[in-house]
Design a protein around this motif. Sequence first.
Motif, PDB file in Angstrom:
ATOM      1  N   LEU A  57      25.299  34.121 -25.362  1.00  0.00           N
ATOM      2  CA  LEU A  57      24.779  34.651 -26.616  1.00  0.00           C
ATOM      3  C   LEU A  57      25.498  35.949 -26.966  1.00  0.00           C
ATOM      4  N   ASP A  58      26.135  36.521 -25.973  1.00  0.00           N
ATOM      5  CA  ASP A  58      26.830  37.793 -26.154  1.00  0.00           C
ATOM      6  C   ASP A  58      28.069  37.772 -25.262  1.00  0.00           C
ATOM      7  N   ALA A  77      34.377  31.075 -30.674  1.00  0.00           N
ATOM      8  CA  ALA A  77      33.003  30.954 -31.184  1.00  0.00           C
ATOM      9  C   ALA A  77      32.558  29.497 -31.148  1.00  0.00           C
ATOM     10  N   GLU A  78      33.452  28.612 -31.522  1.00  0.00           N
ATOM     11  CA  GLU A  78      33.125  27.187 -31.550  1.00  0.00           C
ATOM     12  C   GLU A  78      32.828  26.655 -30.142  1.00  0.00           C
ATOM     13  N   ALA A  81      29.442  27.848 -28.931  1.00  0.00           N
ATOM     14  CA  ALA A  81      28.344  27.053 -29.493  1.00  0.00           C
ATOM     15  C   ALA A  81      28.182  25.758 -28.716  1.00  0.00           C
ATOM     16  N   GLU A  82      29.308  25.142 -28.414  1.00  0.00           N
ATOM     17  CA  GLU A  82      29.264  23.879 -27.689  1.00  0.00           C
ATOM     18  C   GLU A  82      28.699  24.086 -26.279  1.00  0.00           C
ATOM     19  N   ARG A  84      26.634  26.497 -25.296  1.00  0.00           N
ATOM     20  CA  ARG A  84      25.194  26.763 -25.371  1.00  0.00           C
ATOM     21  C   ARG A  84      24.424  25.466 -25.548  1.00  0.00           C
ATOM     22  N   GLY A  85      24.968  24.578 -26.380  1.00  0.00           N
ATOM     23  CA  GLY A  85      24.279  23.318 -26.625  1.00  0.00           C
ATOM     24  C   GLY A  85      24.292  22.402 -25.410  1.00  0.00           C
TER      25      GLY A  85
END
Lengths: 226, 411
Positions: A57-58, A77-78, A81-82, A84-85
Amino acid sequence: MSALIECRNLFKTYQMGDTKIRALDGVSLEIESGEYVAVMGASGSGKSTFMNLLGALDRPTAGFLRVDGALLNQLTAEQEAEFRGRSIGFVFQQFNLLPRTSAVENVALPLVYAGVPAAERRKRAMARLEQMGLAERYDHHPSQLSGGQQQRVAIARALVNDPQILLADEPTGALDSKTSADIMALFDSLNRDGITVILVTHEQDVADHAKRQLVFKDGRVVEDRS
Amino acid sequence: MSLLASIRIALIALRVNALRSALAMLGVIIGVASVIVLVSISEGTKRAVEAQIASFGANLLIIRPGSSIFGGRRGGAGSATPLTDGDVLALANEVPGMAGVSGEVSTSATAVFGGVNWSTRISGVNADYFDVRAWVIDEGRAFAPAEESSGRRFVVVGQTIVRELFDGADPVGQTLRIQGQPFEIIGTVAAKGESSWGADQDDIIFMPLATARQRLGAGQRPPTRDPVSVIYADVAAGEDVDRVIADIEDILRVRREILPGAEDDFSVGNLAEFIRARNETENQLGLLLAVGAAIVLLVGGIGIMNIMLVSVTERTREIGLRLAVGARQRDIRNQFLIESIVLCLFGGAMGLAAGIGGTLIYAEIGQLEIAVSPLIVGIAISASVLVGVFFGLYPAQRAARLNPIDALRHE
Ligand SMILES: Nc1ncnc2c1ncn2[C@@H]1O[C@H](COP(=O)(O)OP(=O)(O)OP(=O)(O)O)[C@@H](O)[C@H]1O
Ligand SMILES: [Mg+2]
């Protein structure tokens, strides 16, 4: 085989005007797959900062951080996101459920971004709600649920992607002791099923559920007992 | 995330703040409505102009003695040497690309039938006239070229004559009297209605040019022999109208013995051009109003942007959560972009309805024939989407670039 989580010389500094705040001040440790870890320490000692870095997240200011095979200090960034998911399930103190959205849709939210088709999303979300003992509440909105029920919906949401790691920042902080005990029993059973659980808490009896306790002080790990 | 899911989320978000959403849409509603009204009216006017041009004859040239009828040059038609049958013949025979040429002389007279008197206009014309001026034969026939100079008392009558003297019954074969002389009706022409200046075009009796001159003394201008007051020429479709005009001018200058360098003492007018030019000014006014409408739409867009920024701020925690569970920046951006587009499309739909209503009311009051074309619906929709994208992009980008942690901590 290398550890599930590996961090070396992790720094996170915040610049507040002239002063530098070292939220993390050189943290090095490893966490193996399947561990059950409690993170403790005084307010402002860097617990949340540490968790946010683990969950991408950071971003760390400096240092090496690898979680579930991903080098978090190097992701776009992409890719974050992946990651984290795919790898992480978050549980927050304030539940963070979407208002005016049914329990089952809240649980299914991560699957929306993972590109899972609608029918399958619903099936998997229902299965997780059932596991949390909330199957008959699937169409209730958060405002129609108790705090404990909301947190269980949030845990169902954290699990729906089958993540390796469950990150919980003071998951019982907003709950009474009876409800806290229920939630902790849930974490215990999830850990028995093989999920790596890392939770932040101020309460010793909550921390005692974990098999390993990390104590933070001024951005450093001062105690690491198993 | 799928488009449908995004639209659903957008609809929910808009419904939660229904009043606020409606107010934000107001600018778009008014903007789209005014664009539609303006475009419809300008389209309707354009069509009316084309219909007017078609009723005159699409490529009609009007040749008169004296100054230009449209150009505002000096001189008067009355003082100039008249045009003649010879000029008509010369133009018909010598100018290539002519579909038809006819002279005209006119007078007014009283027509009598069955004891009813009707004062009307008598027009003596060549056989080509009906085609050149786009008159359609309704009953019977027009006169043949061979009958032009026979002096026979044939007439073709307009619908007002049919109505006033014959009670609407087919008058072909009947004989009416003009200045005491009998004229046989061989045909009628279909109605044209009022001219743009309000004259009744159907209140007319046509007869061969020679007949009008010999029997009724129409258009006599001694010492000129066989004068005509005006010549109408129809340029064949596909011909270069300017070239035909130049040819006509060359021939008439020779025939009227105008010295090189001297000004024409006749004019060749292009009616379609004139009408289009007159409407050009109206079009420019329409354009100005359209710019005004576009500005309203722009202001409406700023309203949308404002409300989207508010929405992003209000839902910062939601954005943080979505990022935490795996939403990519573009998922967040698309979500807000779609919300903005949906908002604008709603506004556009309402503006469309209001615009169509306004157009119909204007058509009713202005007695203009206006149709709301599919083109206009297309314009309304694409304008709304464009406004939605343009003014939604910045708030959506802002949402997408939020740091997950800051967003989650947002109060
Ligand atoms: N965005 C930020 N900007 C500036 N300083 C920050 C920011 N986030 C955290 N800090 C600072 O970093 C330090 C560590 O904060 P952190 O939230 O990790 O503490 P914590 O151990 O989770 O505390 P608590 O038990 O109260 O939640 C604190 O001194 C805090 O003030
Ligand atoms: Mg904290």
